[in-house]
Design a protein around this motif. Structure first.
Motif, PDB file in Angstrom:
ATOM      1  N   MET A 129     112.592  -7.929   7.972  1.00 10.01           N
ATOM      2  CA  MET A 129     111.200  -7.703   7.630  1.00 10.01           C
ATOM      3  C   MET A 129     110.947  -6.208   7.813  1.00 10.01           C
ATOM      4  O   MET A 129     111.210  -5.643   8.854  1.00 10.01           O
ATOM      5  N   SER A 130     110.544  -5.639   6.742  1.00  4.84           N
ATOM      6  CA  SER A 130     110.358  -4.173   6.770  1.00  4.84           C
ATOM      7  C   SER A 130     109.077  -3.817   7.489  1.00  4.84           C
ATOM      8  O   SER A 130     108.082  -4.506   7.376  1.00  4.84           O
ATOM      9  N   LYS A 131     109.207  -2.710   8.233  1.00  2.00           N
ATOM     10  CA  LYS A 131     108.029  -2.220   8.938  1.00  2.00           C
ATOM     11  C   LYS A 131     107.244  -1.267   8.056  1.00  2.00           C
ATOM     12  O   LYS A 131     107.810  -0.391   7.453  1.00  2.00           O
ATOM     13  N   LYS A 132     105.989  -1.509   8.044  1.00  2.65           N
ATOM     14  CA  LYS A 132     105.106  -0.610   7.288  1.00  2.65           C
ATOM     15  C   LYS A 132     104.487   0.397   8.253  1.00  2.65           C
ATOM     16  O   LYS A 132     103.983   0.029   9.294  1.00  2.65           O
ATOM     17  N   THR A 133     104.636   1.612   7.839  1.00  2.00           N
ATOM     18  CA  THR A 133     104.049   2.662   8.691  1.00  2.00           C
ATOM     19  C   THR A 133     102.550   2.647   8.529  1.00  2.00           C
ATOM     20  O   THR A 133     102.028   2.707   7.432  1.00  2.00           O
ATOM     21  N   ARG A 134     101.890   2.597   9.695  1.00  2.00           N
ATOM     22  CA  ARG A 134     100.429   2.517   9.695  1.00  2.00           C
ATOM     23  C   ARG A 134      99.845   3.804  10.243  1.00  2.00           C
ATOM     24  O   ARG A 134     100.233   4.240  11.312  1.00  2.00           O
ATOM     25  N   HIS A 135      99.038   4.403   9.457  1.00  2.00           N
ATOM     26  CA  HIS A 135      98.392   5.651   9.908  1.00  2.00           C
ATOM     27  C   HIS A 135      97.015   5.330  10.481  1.00  2.00           C
ATOM     28  O   HIS A 135      96.246   4.602   9.887  1.00  2.00           O
ATOM     29  N   GLU A 136      96.812   5.885  11.696  1.00  2.00           N
ATOM     30  CA  GLU A 136      95.489   5.672  12.302  1.00  2.00           C
ATOM     31  C   GLU A 136      94.437   6.439  11.522  1.00  2.00           C
ATOM     32  O   GLU A 136      94.646   7.552  11.067  1.00  2.00           O
ATOM     33  N   GLU A 137      93.317   5.777  11.371  1.00  2.00           N
ATOM     34  CA  GLU A 137      92.208   6.415  10.660  1.00  2.00           C
ATOM     35  C   GLU A 137      91.556   7.448  11.566  1.00  2.00           C
ATOM     36  O   GLU A 137      91.295   7.196  12.727  1.00  2.00           O
ATOM     37  N   HIS A 138      91.333   8.622  11.038  1.00  2.00           N
ATOM     38  CA  HIS A 138      90.662   9.699  11.779  1.00  2.00           C
ATOM     39  C   HIS A 138      89.280   9.917  11.211  1.00  2.00           C
ATOM     40  O   HIS A 138      89.089   9.924  10.003  1.00  2.00           O
ATOM     41  N   GLU A 139      88.325  10.115  12.150  1.00  2.00           N
ATOM     42  CA  GLU A 139      86.947  10.367  11.703  1.00  2.00           C
ATOM     43  C   GLU A 139      86.865  11.767  11.111  1.00  2.00           C
ATOM     44  O   GLU A 139      87.351  12.735  11.682  1.00  2.00           O
ATOM     45  N   GLU A 140      86.284  11.844   9.959  1.00  2.00           N
ATOM     46  CA  GLU A 140      86.143  13.134   9.299  1.00  2.00           C
ATOM     47  C   GLU A 140      84.914  13.848   9.842  1.00  2.00           C
ATOM     48  O   GLU A 140      83.857  13.265   9.998  1.00  2.00           O
ATOM     49  N   HIS A 141      85.071  15.141  10.160  1.00  7.92           N
ATOM     50  CA  HIS A 141      83.982  15.948  10.683  1.00  7.92           C
ATOM     51  C   HIS A 141      83.497  16.904   9.605  1.00  7.92           C
ATOM     52  O   HIS A 141      84.296  17.519   8.902  1.00  7.92           O
ATOM     53  N   ALA A 142      82.175  17.032   9.535  1.00 10.25           N
ATOM     54  CA  ALA A 142      81.605  17.962   8.556  1.00 10.25           C
ATOM     55  C   ALA A 142      81.928  19.392   8.965  1.00 10.25           C
ATOM     56  O   ALA A 142      82.012  19.721  10.143  1.00 10.25           O
ATOM     57  N   ASP A 143      82.117  20.210   7.973  1.00 11.83           N
ATOM     58  CA  ASP A 143      82.422  21.608   8.225  1.00 11.83           C
ATOM     59  C   ASP A 143      81.159  22.311   8.741  1.00 11.83           C
ATOM     60  O   ASP A 143      80.169  22.413   8.035  1.00 11.83           O
ATOM     61  N   GLU A 144      81.159  22.791   9.994  1.00 13.82           N
ATOM     62  CA  GLU A 144      79.985  23.409  10.595  1.00 13.82           C
ATOM     63  C   GLU A 144      80.146  24.916  10.743  1.00 13.82           C
ATOM     64  O   GLU A 144      79.430  25.567  11.500  1.00 13.82           O
ATOM     65  N   SER A 145      81.054  25.467  10.014  1.00  9.64           N
ATOM     66  CA  SER A 145      81.278  26.910  10.130  1.00  9.64           C
ATOM     67  C   SER A 145      80.100  27.726   9.641  1.00  9.64           C
ATOM     68  O   SER A 145      79.921  28.885  10.024  1.00  9.64           O
ATOM     69  N   TRP A 146      79.201  27.112   8.831  1.00  9.13           N
ATOM     70  CA  TRP A 146      78.040  27.840   8.317  1.00  9.13           C
ATOM     71  C   TRP A 146      76.992  28.108   9.391  1.00  9.13           C
ATOM     72  O   TRP A 146      76.116  28.959   9.244  1.00  9.13           O
ATOM     73  N   LEU A 147      77.083  27.377  10.525  1.00  7.21           N
ATOM     74  CA  LEU A 147      76.063  27.527  11.552  1.00  7.21           C
ATOM     75  C   LEU A 147      76.063  28.917  12.188  1.00  7.21           C
ATOM     76  O   LEU A 147      75.015  29.425  12.595  1.00  7.21           O
ATOM     77  N   LEU A 148      77.244  29.506  12.299  1.00  6.70           N
ATOM     78  CA  LEU A 148      77.336  30.802  12.965  1.00  6.70           C
ATOM     79  C   LEU A 148      76.573  31.890  12.218  1.00  6.70           C
ATOM     80  O   LEU A 148      75.710  32.554  12.810  1.00  6.70           O
ATOM     81  N   PRO A 149      76.834  32.095  10.918  1.00  6.68           N
ATOM     82  CA  PRO A 149      76.024  33.126  10.223  1.00  6.68           C
ATOM     83  C   PRO A 149      74.547  32.751  10.132  1.00  6.68           C
ATOM     84  O   PRO A 149      73.681  33.617  10.141  1.00  6.68           O
ATOM     85  N   TYR A 150      74.269  31.429  10.056  1.00  2.56           N
ATOM     86  CA  TYR A 150      72.861  31.009   9.986  1.00  2.56           C
ATOM     87  C   TYR A 150      72.113  31.371  11.273  1.00  2.56           C
ATOM     88  O   TYR A 150      70.985  31.891  11.242  1.00  2.56           O
ATOM     89  N   SER A 151      72.750  31.108  12.415  1.00  2.76           N
ATOM     90  CA  SER A 151      72.096  31.425  13.688  1.00  2.76           C
ATOM     91  C   SER A 151      71.923  32.938  13.840  1.00  2.76           C
ATOM     92  O   SER A 151      70.909  33.406  14.370  1.00  2.76           O
ATOM     93  N   ASP A 152      72.917  33.700  13.376  1.00  3.22           N
ATOM     94  CA  ASP A 152      72.779  35.161  13.428  1.00  3.22           C
ATOM     95  C   ASP A 152      71.611  35.630  12.581  1.00  3.22           C
ATOM     96  O   ASP A 152      70.841  36.526  12.972  1.00  3.22           O
ATOM     97  N   LEU A 153      71.464  35.009  11.397  1.00  3.73           N
ATOM     98  CA  LEU A 153      70.362  35.393  10.504  1.00  3.73           C
ATOM     99  C   LEU A 153      69.016  35.063  11.141  1.00  3.73           C
ATOM    100  O   LEU A 153      68.070  35.865  11.098  1.00  3.73           O
ATOM    101  N   MET A 154      68.893  33.890  11.767  1.00  2.05           N
ATOM    102  CA  MET A 154      67.640  33.508  12.412  1.00  2.05           C
ATOM    103  C   MET A 154      67.309  34.464  13.559  1.00  2.05           C
ATOM    104  O   MET A 154      66.154  34.848  13.757  1.00  2.05           O
ATOM    105  N   THR A 155      68.327  34.846  14.317  1.00  6.29           N
ATOM    106  CA  THR A 155      68.101  35.771  15.419  1.00  6.29           C
ATOM    107  C   THR A 155      67.573  37.109  14.924  1.00  6.29           C
ATOM    108  O   THR A 155      66.645  37.696  15.488  1.00  6.29           O
ATOM    109  N   LEU A 156      68.170  37.584  13.820  1.00  5.94           N
ATOM    110  CA  LEU A 156      67.723  38.857  13.251  1.00  5.94           C
ATOM    111  C   LEU A 156      66.285  38.766  12.742  1.00  5.94           C
ATOM    112  O   LEU A 156      65.491  39.704  12.904  1.00  5.94           O
ATOM    113  N   LEU A 157      65.935  37.635  12.121  1.00  2.00           N
ATOM    114  CA  LEU A 157      64.572  37.470  11.618  1.00  2.00           C
ATOM    115  C   LEU A 157      63.552  37.444  12.759  1.00  2.00           C
ATOM    116  O   LEU A 157      62.477  38.048  12.673  1.00  2.00           O
TER     117      LEU A 157
END
Length: 271
Positions: free
Chosen positions: A1-29
């Motif tokens: 009986m062949s073994k099937k490789t099972r990949h664990e499901e990983h939760e996808e995270h939203a890309d939050e890299s935009w927060l850094l320039p946004y916070s800098d912009l708010m601080t400047l304003l």
């Protein structure tokens, strides 16, 4: 009986890299708005001094710190207020001219006093109203019984005609400063409306002045309400009759010309 490789499901995270320039912009304003507010609220004279200091550090030049405000500085406003409250006759005014001005004023105040006295006599108010002309002012003294219920500052309906009559006589001489003064006896008052005699006397002066100023021919700039509480009595507070005399409203028409050829400062006329 062949073994099937099972990949664990990983939760996808939203890309939050935009927060850094946004916070800098708010601080400047925020910093920009705070700087703009500080510049608008700063005393104009101090801002000019700061600009001059920066220019000297950077060896002069016309730049953003080359600032000249058209708005009056605090010093200029204080000077304007002082001139208005204590208007001195021009030094080149001759003695004869000053004497004529003082004589004219005396005649006007005497005429006004006669009108008030005649009104008091014609209306049977001699027990409630009186007048006095001295070296500084013409004063109309009104008993509190003629205007208010006990412990109250609302002018009685049947007393509003009195205020109207006084205002009509005052409009003949619109150039005089007028103080409306409230006075009480020394019996303490403390209720939900007036926690002290100070409060009551101020409220009475203000309410009576407001009725005077319903006359559109009177200039509000010329009027000031003052409350003296129990601290300027004209009679002995140890008797009921004395306390009744002390509970009063006074309308004082201030002289413009005194010895020394200057007008009266209304703030300095406390009796």
């Amino acid at each position: 009986m062949s073994k099937k490789t099972r990949h664990e499901e990983h939760e996808e995270h939203a890309d939050e890299s935009w927060l850094l320039p946004y916070s800098d912009l708010m601080t400047l304003l925020v910093a920009l708005f705070l700087a703009m507010y500080a510049m608008s609220a700063t005393d104009a004279q101090k801002f000019e001094q700061m600009a001059q200091a920066f220019k000297s550090v950077f060896n002069g030049g016309s730049g953003v710190l080359e600032y000249k405000s058209d708005a009056p500085t605090n010093t200029q406003m204080d000077q304007g207020k002082e001139e208005k409250m204590n208007n001195v006759i021009a030094p080149n005014t001759g003695k004869d001219e000053i004497a004529k001005l003082k004589q004219k004023e005396q005649e006007e105040l005497e005429k006004l006093k006669k009108q008030f006295d005649q009104y008091i006599k014609n209306n049977g108010l001699t027990d409630l109203l009186s007048t006095k002309l001295n070296q500084s002012q013409l004063t109309i003294t009104i008993s509190d019984n003629a205007l208010f219920s006990s412990g109250q500052a609302v002018v009685k309906d049947d007393s509003r005609q009195l205020a109207k009559s006084i205002s009509t006589m005052l409009q003949q001489f619109p150039d005089y400063d007028v103080l409306v003064e409230g006075h009480t006896d020394n019996i303490p008052i403390s209720n939900s409306e007036y926690p002290s005699n100070w409060d009551l006397s101020v409220a009475r002066a203000l309410q009576f002045m407001k009725i005077l100023l319903l006359n559109p021919y009177l200039d509000p700039v010329k009027f000031s309400p003052i409350g003296y509480g129990e601290y300027h009595p004209i009679a002995d507070n140890s008797t009921a009759a004395g306390r009744a005399k002390n509970r009063r409203v006074e309308v004082s028409i201030l002289r413009k010309y005194l010895d020394g050829a200057q007008t009266i400062d209304p703030a300095a006329t406390g009796k």
